[in-house]
Each structure stands twice: as structure tokens, then as C-alpha cells.
Design an enzyme around this catalytic site. Structure first.
Site, short mmCIF file in Angstrom:
data_model
loop_
_atom_site.label_atom_id
_atom_site.label_comp_id
_atom_site.label_asym_id
_atom_site.label_seq_id
_atom_site.Cartn_x
_atom_site.Cartn_y
_atom_site.Cartn_z
N ASN A 45 138.98 -33.56 7.65
CA ASN A 45 139.53 -33.64 6.30
C ASN A 45 140.94 -34.23 6.31
O ASN A 45 141.70 -34.05 7.27
CB ASN A 45 139.49 -32.28 5.58
CG ASN A 45 140.20 -31.17 6.30
OD1 ASN A 45 140.29 -31.17 7.52
ND2 ASN A 45 140.69 -30.20 5.55
N VAL A 46 141.23 -34.98 5.25
CA VAL A 46 142.51 -35.66 5.10
C VAL A 46 143.01 -35.39 3.69
O VAL A 46 142.41 -35.86 2.72
CB VAL A 46 142.36 -37.18 5.34
CG1 VAL A 46 143.69 -37.90 5.13
CG2 VAL A 46 141.85 -37.44 6.76
N GLU A 47 144.08 -34.58 3.60
CA GLU A 47 144.58 -34.19 2.28
C GLU A 47 145.65 -35.17 1.78
O GLU A 47 145.99 -36.14 2.46
CB GLU A 47 145.09 -32.74 2.36
CG GLU A 47 143.95 -31.79 2.72
CD GLU A 47 144.34 -30.32 2.75
OE1 GLU A 47 145.54 -30.01 2.72
OE2 GLU A 47 143.40 -29.50 2.78
N CYS A 56 137.25 -34.83 2.08
CA CYS A 56 136.61 -33.83 2.94
C CYS A 56 136.21 -34.49 4.26
O CYS A 56 136.07 -35.72 4.35
CB CYS A 56 135.36 -33.28 2.26
SG CYS A 56 135.69 -32.04 0.99
N GLU A 58 133.43 -34.64 5.56
CA GLU A 58 132.16 -35.36 5.42
C GLU A 58 132.38 -36.78 4.93
O GLU A 58 131.57 -37.67 5.21
CB GLU A 58 131.24 -34.60 4.45
CG GLU A 58 130.76 -33.24 4.97
CD GLU A 58 131.70 -32.08 4.68
OE1 GLU A 58 132.90 -32.33 4.41
OE2 GLU A 58 131.26 -30.93 4.71
N CYS A 89 130.81 -28.27 1.24
CA CYS A 89 131.02 -27.98 -0.19
C CYS A 89 129.92 -28.66 -1.02
O CYS A 89 129.17 -29.50 -0.51
CB CYS A 89 132.41 -28.44 -0.64
SG CYS A 89 132.57 -30.23 -0.82
N CYS A 92 129.89 -32.42 -1.06
CA CYS A 92 129.51 -33.01 0.23
C CYS A 92 128.03 -32.80 0.55
O CYS A 92 127.45 -33.58 1.31
CB CYS A 92 130.43 -32.51 1.33
SG CYS A 92 132.08 -33.24 1.13
#
Ligand code: THU
Length: 147
Positions: A45-47, A56, A58, A89, A92
């Protein structure tokens, strides 16, 4: 797939989880999947400072799937920062359904389960194909009648 191969896939998810960029939630996620040609694809994940822009794990995995030649996902697992298996989630699950369909096997919190159980009665590419076929047939009939 035997349990040792599932363990290898999970190890790949744990490894990529270490690259997560999650300074806001502090909830790292790693995902790994087997492709039908035998390769493994991964994502973390990359926020973003604009919180809603989060990618996410995925998302990265699916991007890698296409960037490395496409194909269908056959086996999937994702983990949290403690290396525990978590559920993808809702969004995803839809993403995974697109690229693995009903038969994609997922290592879930309640064991290995097919996507048909993880996202039952999913909306997917077939629904669009059916509508497109109906629309094409209707258009053909209407065009013929107006001659
Ligand atoms: N997250 C994923 O990467 N995949 C999931 O399926 C569940 C949620 C991430 C998004 C966000 O960076 C963090 O977990 C907390 O929600």
C-alpha cells in the site's frame, strides 16, 4: 497448490509489505499472487497526504500483473504489518475479481476460499458483455425495421 507454495506466496507478501508507504494509517499491507503462467506478482500500500488517494496493496499488484505481461491471477494472499493474513477490502475484492474471476483462490482469515465465496454474485465483465450483446441485437433489429 500445496501448503509450502502458499507459504512461499505469503513470504513474498510479507517481504513486499516491508516496502509499504503508510505514514498516515501506520498500517502496512503486502499482497502477493500467483499468475496462471507461474509468475508471482506483488504489491504494497502507498498512502497520500490527501488521505482518499490511498493505493491499496492490491492496486500495485494488479499494475505489476499488467506491466509484466498480463495473465490471470490464480492464487492470492495479503498480510498486515505483523505478517498476519487479512482480508482484501471490498473495493479490492472487485479489483481481484476482474483479474482472477470466480475461481481465484484466496488465503483468507477462514482458510483457502474461492472468490465466488469472498465476493458472491459479483458484478463483472460478463454483465457488460451481456448488455453489449443485447444492445447490439436491438440496434440491428431497429436499423433493419427502419429500412
Ligand atoms: N489496505 C490495503 O492495502 N489493502 C486492503 O485490502 C485493505 C486496506 C490499506 C489501505 C490503507 O493504506 C491501510 O491499509 C489502512 O486502511
Amino acid at each position: 497448490m500445496e501448503q509450502d507454495e502458499w507459504d512461499e506466496l505469503k513470504a513474498a507478501a510479507v517481504e513486499v509489505m516491508g516496502h509499504a508507504y503508510a505514514p498516515y494509517s501506520r498500517y502496512a499491507v503486502g499482497a502477493a499472487a500467483r499468475v496462471d503462467d507461474g509468475r508471482t506478482v506483488v504489491g504494497c500500500n502507498v498512502e497520500n497526504a490527501a488521505y482518499g488517494v490511498v493505493l491499496c496493496a492490491e492496486c500495485g499488484l494488479v499494475s505489476q500483473l499488467h506491466a509484466t505481461g498480463g495473465g490471470r491471477l490464480t492464487h492470492f494472499v495479503c498480510v498486515n504489518g505483523d505478517g498476519e493474513v487479512i482480508m482484501p477490502c471490498g473495493r479490492c475484492r472487485q479489483l481481484l475479481f476482474e483479474h482472477g474471476g470466480r475461481d481465484l483462490l484466496l488465503w483468507t482469515v477462514s482458510g483457502i476460499r474461492p472468490m465466488a465465496e469472498v465476493l458472491p454474485d459479483a458484478f463483472g465483465p460478463d454483465d457488460l458483455a451481456k448488455t453489449a450483446a443485447t444492445t447490439a441485437a436491438t440496434t440491428a433489429t431497429t436499423t433493419e425495421e427502419s429500412k
